[in-house]
Design a protein around this motif. Structure first.
Motif, PDB file in Angstrom:
ATOM      1  N   UNK A 156      -3.465  -0.466   0.146  1.00 56.50           N
ATOM      2  CA  UNK A 156      -2.426   0.119   1.003  1.00 56.50           C
ATOM      3  C   UNK A 156      -1.780   1.344   0.358  1.00 56.50           C
ATOM      4  N   UNK A 157      -1.324   2.258   1.217  1.00 53.77           N
ATOM      5  CA  UNK A 157      -0.706   3.495   0.741  1.00 53.77           C
ATOM      6  C   UNK A 157       0.701   3.236   0.223  1.00 53.77           C
ATOM      7  N   UNK A 158       1.041   3.910  -0.866  1.00 57.10           N
ATOM      8  CA  UNK A 158       2.380   3.875  -1.427  1.00 57.10           C
ATOM      9  C   UNK A 158       3.004   5.264  -1.286  1.00 57.10           C
ATOM     10  N   UNK A 159       4.198   5.360  -0.713  1.00 54.25           N
ATOM     11  CA  UNK A 159       4.828   6.674  -0.535  1.00 54.25           C
ATOM     12  C   UNK A 159       5.309   7.253  -1.868  1.00 54.25           C
ATOM     13  N   UNK A 160       5.042   8.545  -2.061  1.00 61.01           N
ATOM     14  CA  UNK A 160       5.455   9.249  -3.276  1.00 61.01           C
ATOM     15  C   UNK A 160       5.905  10.650  -2.881  1.00 61.01           C
ATOM     16  N   UNK A 161       6.952  11.150  -3.512  1.00 58.96           N
ATOM     17  CA  UNK A 161       7.411  12.523  -3.302  1.00 58.96           C
ATOM     18  C   UNK A 161       7.374  13.264  -4.624  1.00 58.96           C
ATOM     19  N   UNK A 162       6.951  14.527  -4.575  1.00 56.63           N
ATOM     20  CA  UNK A 162       6.898  15.369  -5.769  1.00 56.63           C
ATOM     21  C   UNK A 162       7.119  16.812  -5.342  1.00 56.63           C
ATOM     22  N   UNK A 163       8.274  17.377  -5.711  1.00 57.44           N
ATOM     23  CA  UNK A 163       8.574  18.725  -5.253  1.00 57.44           C
ATOM     24  C   UNK A 163       8.632  18.757  -3.738  1.00 57.44           C
ATOM     25  N   UNK A 164       7.881  19.679  -3.119  1.00 59.79           N
ATOM     26  CA  UNK A 164       7.858  19.721  -1.660  1.00 59.79           C
ATOM     27  C   UNK A 164       6.694  18.920  -1.071  1.00 59.79           C
ATOM     28  N   UNK A 165       6.009  18.148  -1.909  1.00 63.49           N
ATOM     29  CA  UNK A 165       4.897  17.324  -1.444  1.00 63.49           C
ATOM     30  C   UNK A 165       5.377  15.921  -1.084  1.00 63.49           C
ATOM     31  N   UNK A 166       4.936  15.449   0.064  1.00 65.40           N
ATOM     32  CA  UNK A 166       5.159  14.073   0.486  1.00 65.40           C
ATOM     33  C   UNK A 166       3.797  13.402   0.553  1.00 65.40           C
ATOM     34  N   UNK A 167       3.599  12.388  -0.280  1.00 68.31           N
ATOM     35  CA  UNK A 167       2.258  11.840  -0.467  1.00 68.31           C
ATOM     36  C   UNK A 167       2.168  10.371  -0.098  1.00 68.31           C
ATOM     37  N   UNK A 168       0.953   9.956   0.237  1.00 72.03           N
ATOM     38  CA  UNK A 168       0.587   8.560   0.379  1.00 72.03           C
ATOM     39  C   UNK A 168      -0.517   8.302  -0.636  1.00 72.03           C
ATOM     40  N   UNK A 169      -0.221   7.477  -1.616  1.00 69.49           N
ATOM     41  CA  UNK A 169      -1.144   7.246  -2.725  1.00 69.49           C
ATOM     42  C   UNK A 169      -1.785   5.867  -2.596  1.00 69.49           C
ATOM     43  N   UNK A 170      -3.112   5.839  -2.773  1.00 67.80           N
ATOM     44  CA  UNK A 170      -3.857   4.588  -2.745  1.00 67.80           C
ATOM     45  C   UNK A 170      -4.669   4.456  -4.025  1.00 67.80           C
ATOM     46  N   UNK A 171      -4.880   3.240  -4.464  1.00 72.33           N
ATOM     47  CA  UNK A 171      -5.747   2.972  -5.611  1.00 72.33           C
ATOM     48  C   UNK A 171      -6.721   1.865  -5.241  1.00 72.33           C
ATOM     49  N   UNK A 172      -7.796   1.757  -6.026  1.00 71.95           N
ATOM     50  CA  UNK A 172      -8.720   0.640  -5.828  1.00 71.95           C
ATOM     51  C   UNK A 172      -8.810  -0.183  -7.108  1.00 71.95           C
ATOM     52  N   UNK A 173      -9.615  -1.224  -7.066  1.00 69.72           N
ATOM     53  CA  UNK A 173      -9.679  -2.158  -8.190  1.00 69.72           C
ATOM     54  C   UNK A 173     -10.193  -1.506  -9.459  1.00 69.72           C
ATOM     55  N   UNK A 174     -10.978  -0.435  -9.330  1.00 68.72           N
ATOM     56  CA  UNK A 174     -11.532   0.251 -10.496  1.00 68.72           C
ATOM     57  C   UNK A 174     -10.591   1.303 -11.066  1.00 68.72           C
ATOM     58  N   UNK A 175      -9.453   1.544 -10.394  1.00 69.74           N
ATOM     59  CA  UNK A 175      -8.485   2.509 -10.894  1.00 69.74           C
ATOM     60  C   UNK A 175      -8.621   3.908 -10.324  1.00 69.74           C
ATOM     61  N   UNK A 176      -9.593   4.131  -9.417  1.00 65.37           N
ATOM     62  CA  UNK A 176      -9.675   5.433  -8.770  1.00 65.37           C
ATOM     63  C   UNK A 176      -8.514   5.591  -7.790  1.00 65.37           C
ATOM     64  N   UNK A 177      -8.184   6.835  -7.482  1.00 67.74           N
ATOM     65  CA  UNK A 177      -7.071   7.117  -6.577  1.00 67.74           C
ATOM     66  C   UNK A 177      -7.561   7.891  -5.352  1.00 67.74           C
ATOM     67  N   UNK A 178      -6.877   7.677  -4.250  1.00 68.21           N
ATOM     68  CA  UNK A 178      -7.077   8.458  -3.034  1.00 68.21           C
ATOM     69  C   UNK A 178      -5.690   8.831  -2.539  1.00 68.21           C
ATOM     70  N   UNK A 179      -5.294  10.068  -2.803  1.00 69.13           N
ATOM     71  CA  UNK A 179      -3.952  10.540  -2.472  1.00 69.13           C
ATOM     72  C   UNK A 179      -4.023  11.563  -1.344  1.00 69.13           C
ATOM     73  N   UNK A 180      -3.096  11.447  -0.403  1.00 71.39           N
ATOM     74  CA  UNK A 180      -2.987  12.391   0.711  1.00 71.39           C
ATOM     75  C   UNK A 180      -1.588  12.974   0.682  1.00 71.39           C
ATOM     76  N   UNK A 181      -1.508  14.287   0.443  1.00 72.93           N
ATOM     77  CA  UNK A 181      -0.217  14.945   0.253  1.00 72.93           C
ATOM     78  C   UNK A 181      -0.024  16.067   1.271  1.00 72.93           C
ATOM     79  N   UNK A 182       1.131  16.073   1.917  1.00 72.51           N
ATOM     80  CA  UNK A 182       1.505  17.118   2.863  1.00 72.51           C
ATOM     81  C   UNK A 182       2.634  17.960   2.286  1.00 72.51           C
ATOM     82  N   UNK A 183       2.593  19.254   2.587  1.00 65.18           N
ATOM     83  CA  UNK A 183       3.710  20.132   2.259  1.00 65.18           C
ATOM     84  C   UNK A 183       4.170  20.824   3.534  1.00 65.18           C
ATOM     85  N   UNK A 184       5.441  21.195   3.618  1.00 63.62           N
ATOM     86  CA  UNK A 184       5.926  21.868   4.829  1.00 63.62           C
ATOM     87  C   UNK A 184       5.405  23.298   4.877  1.00 63.62           C
TER      88      UNK A 184
END
Length: 267
Positions: free
Chosen positions: A216-244
């Motif tokens: 499941x996605x976890x919400x994260x904010x960094x600067x002007x980026x609003x992200x949804x971060x996902x991980x899997x059992x092996x530790x890889x990441x799938x992040x989706x970040x939007x900026x205005x």
């Protein structure tokens, strides 16, 4: 790494001449450019970011981006700027390319990696790839169909033409996708262009979520980026970040993607 006849031809047809940020590295009828980190000693292996330009872009143009070059140098990364054969990348479902499989570009990227590692001290375990707009489309095709040789992917403001493939090739990789929330050039929901159309970013993310077993996605904010971060059992990441904003590249956004891959242990 798959060594095809075309890849071998690209490498064998290329004389070993000095090349760098201001001079093309020649691979048969293709080229690329490379800038090593400031203070590079010529011996210690360094990681690298391979850059894929947008429509009508060039390796020389990428090298003129001083902010991008400084940031990558500060990160201790070589900057490898690739160049499409024409104005755009030869990838599936693109305008005027109904039969493309992307194989010619995959061979080219393999040849760039092999040539750069032969000329410079590039760490083969720490090579990531990024690109903007049409270059982001090239990055998604590499991530899904030809991920070998890369430790992670940062597609920016680009996705698949038309629709994603039915599945992707192993290994599962880490991806950080960055996009403007008001992009009208490559909209999040795509748009028609000539006989084809840009795909939906959500379709690419859904495919890779299922393929990689991301949670499941976890919400994260960094600067002007609003992200949804996902991980899997092996530790890889799938992040989706939007900026205005719209269709624009910002060095600080790419830096965020690099930092995320570093935290995930990919660099």
């Amino acid at each position: 790494m798959r060594i095809s006849a075309l890849l071998l031809a690209l490498i064998s047809a290329s004389p070993v001449l000095a090349c760098g940020a201001d001079t093309d590295c020649v691979l048969g009828d293709r080229t690329y450019r490379i800038a090593m980190p400031e203070g590079y000693d010529g011996k210690t292996p360094v990681g690298a970011l391979v850059w894929s330009h947008g429509y009508r872009g060039s390796a020389a143009g990428a090298m003129r981006n001083g902010s991008l070059r400084r940031m990558l140098s500060d990160q201790g990364l070589a900057f490898i700027a690739t160049k499409s054969k024409g104005n755009d990348w030869d990838i599936p479902n693109g305008p005027g390319k109904p039969d493309s499989t992307g194989a010619a570009e995959f061979d080219y990227f393999d040849a760039v990696l092999a040539d750069a590692q032969a000329r410079f001290a590039i760490d083969p375990e720490r090579i990531i790839v990024s690109g903007f707009s049409a270059g982001g489309m090239m990055v998604w095709n590499l991530a899904c169909s030809h991920p070998q040789g890369f430790a992670g992917f940062i597609p920016m403001s680009g996705t698949f033409w038309l629709e994603p493939p039915e599945t992707c090739a192993q290994p599962v990789s880490s991806i950080v996708h960055i996009h403007g929330d008001a992009d009208n050039t490559v909209p999040l929901d795509g748009r028609a262009i000539n006989e084809t159309r840009q795909g939906k970013v959500s379709d690419a993310l859904a495919l890779y979520t299922d393929f990689g077993g991301f949670g499941p996605a976890q919400p994260v904010s960094a600067g002007d980026l609003t992200c949804e971060d996902k991980t899997n059992a092996a530790g890889e990441i799938l992040d989706f970040c939007l900026f205005p904003g719209g269709h624009s590249f910002r060095t600080e956004h790419l830096l965020y993607g690099i930092e995320q891959l570093k935290e995930a242990g990919q660099l």
